[in-house]
Design a protein around this motif. Structure first.
Motif, short mmCIF file in Angstrom:
data_model
loop_
_atom_site.label_atom_id
_atom_site.label_comp_id
_atom_site.label_asym_id
_atom_site.label_seq_id
_atom_site.Cartn_x
_atom_site.Cartn_y
_atom_site.Cartn_z
N LEU A 18 -33.43 18.84 1.08
CA LEU A 18 -32.19 19.65 0.61
C LEU A 18 -32.41 20.90 0.09
O LEU A 18 -31.52 21.83 0.31
CB LEU A 18 -31.16 18.64 -0.07
CG LEU A 18 -30.49 17.64 0.61
CD1 LEU A 18 -29.80 16.66 -0.18
CD2 LEU A 18 -29.54 18.24 1.74
N LYS A 19 -33.35 20.88 -0.88
CA LYS A 19 -33.33 22.15 -1.90
C LYS A 19 -34.14 23.25 -0.81
O LYS A 19 -33.79 24.25 -1.35
CB LYS A 19 -34.26 21.86 -3.06
CG LYS A 19 -33.74 21.09 -4.05
CD LYS A 19 -34.60 20.72 -5.20
CE LYS A 19 -33.74 19.99 -6.32
NZ LYS A 19 -34.71 19.59 -7.61
N THR A 20 -34.74 22.81 0.27
CA THR A 20 -35.42 23.80 0.93
C THR A 20 -34.59 24.55 1.95
O THR A 20 -34.87 25.40 2.60
CB THR A 20 -36.65 23.13 1.41
OG1 THR A 20 -36.46 22.22 2.39
CG2 THR A 20 -37.71 22.95 0.43
N GLU A 21 -33.46 23.45 2.15
CA GLU A 21 -32.54 24.13 3.27
C GLU A 21 -31.90 25.22 2.98
O GLU A 21 -31.49 25.52 1.53
CB GLU A 21 -31.45 23.07 3.58
CG GLU A 21 -31.95 21.81 4.30
CD GLU A 21 -31.06 20.74 4.75
OE1 GLU A 21 -29.63 21.13 4.82
OE2 GLU A 21 -31.19 19.68 5.13
N GLY A 23 -28.42 27.06 2.87
CA GLY A 23 -26.89 27.05 3.33
C GLY A 23 -26.44 28.46 3.10
O GLY A 23 -26.67 29.23 2.32
N ILE A 24 -25.89 28.79 4.51
CA ILE A 24 -25.59 30.33 4.46
C ILE A 24 -24.00 30.46 3.96
O ILE A 24 -23.65 31.48 3.36
CB ILE A 24 -25.41 30.84 6.02
CG1 ILE A 24 -26.84 30.60 6.37
CG2 ILE A 24 -24.68 32.03 6.28
CD1 ILE A 24 -27.22 30.93 8.04
N ILE A 29 -23.07 25.26 0.93
CA ILE A 29 -23.86 25.14 -0.27
C ILE A 29 -23.21 24.06 -1.14
O ILE A 29 -23.79 23.31 -1.77
CB ILE A 29 -23.81 26.51 -0.96
CG1 ILE A 29 -24.64 27.56 -0.07
CG2 ILE A 29 -24.40 26.40 -2.32
CD1 ILE A 29 -24.64 29.18 -0.56
N SER A 30 -21.72 24.10 -1.24
CA SER A 30 -21.27 23.05 -2.00
C SER A 30 -21.39 21.53 -1.47
O SER A 30 -21.76 20.56 -2.15
CB SER A 30 -19.95 23.11 -2.13
OG SER A 30 -19.25 23.14 -0.72
N LYS A 31 -21.54 21.53 -0.12
CA LYS A 31 -22.01 20.26 0.56
C LYS A 31 -23.38 19.78 0.23
O LYS A 31 -23.85 18.46 -0.25
CB LYS A 31 -21.87 20.23 2.20
CG LYS A 31 -20.27 19.96 2.49
CD LYS A 31 -20.46 20.15 4.15
CE LYS A 31 -19.13 20.03 4.64
NZ LYS A 31 -19.21 19.90 6.08
N ALA A 34 -23.41 18.70 -3.46
CA ALA A 34 -22.78 17.55 -3.76
C ALA A 34 -23.92 16.40 -3.20
O ALA A 34 -24.17 15.16 -3.89
CB ALA A 34 -21.68 17.06 -3.11
N LYS A 35 -24.67 16.51 -2.17
CA LYS A 35 -25.75 15.50 -1.70
C LYS A 35 -26.86 15.43 -2.72
O LYS A 35 -27.28 14.51 -2.61
CB LYS A 35 -26.20 15.97 -0.46
CG LYS A 35 -25.32 15.68 0.83
CD LYS A 35 -26.08 16.26 2.06
CE LYS A 35 -25.03 16.23 3.15
NZ LYS A 35 -25.39 16.65 4.53
N GLU A 36 -27.13 16.49 -3.35
CA GLU A 36 -28.37 16.51 -4.17
C GLU A 36 -27.88 15.84 -5.28
O GLU A 36 -28.63 15.07 -5.90
CB GLU A 36 -28.67 18.04 -4.59
CG GLU A 36 -29.69 18.36 -5.56
CD GLU A 36 -29.98 19.70 -6.14
OE1 GLU A 36 -30.87 19.85 -6.82
OE2 GLU A 36 -29.43 20.48 -5.50
N ALA A 37 -26.64 16.16 -5.89
CA ALA A 37 -26.17 15.20 -7.11
C ALA A 37 -26.14 13.72 -7.03
O ALA A 37 -26.56 12.92 -7.73
CB ALA A 37 -24.66 15.82 -7.41
#
Length: 60
Positions: A18-21, A23-24, A29-31, A34-37
């Motif tokens: 997720l950290k490497t994706e 997000g444009i 980015i907020s999604k 949220a997934k990371e959290a």
């Protein structure tokens, strides 16, 4: 399950991915945040947390 090495490695790998994706858009980015959290919280779940949740459902 939550205490197994495979589970923790899987969650950490998903988190790293997720950290490497990139997000444009702000919504993406907020999604991702949220997934990371959620993945970070999963790494901290204990057997007692799961047991307490199951007991609460049985009582309710």
């Amino acid at each position: 399950l939550i205490e197994s090495l495979n589970f923790k490695q899987f969650v950490m790998t998903m988190n790293r991915n997720l950290k490497t994706e990139n997000g444009i858009f702000e919504k993406e980015i907020s999604k991702l945040k949220a997934k990371e959290a959620l993945l970070e919280k999963l790494l901290k779940v204990t057997y007692e947390d799961v047991k307490f949740t199951i007991q609460r459902k049985i009582i309710a």
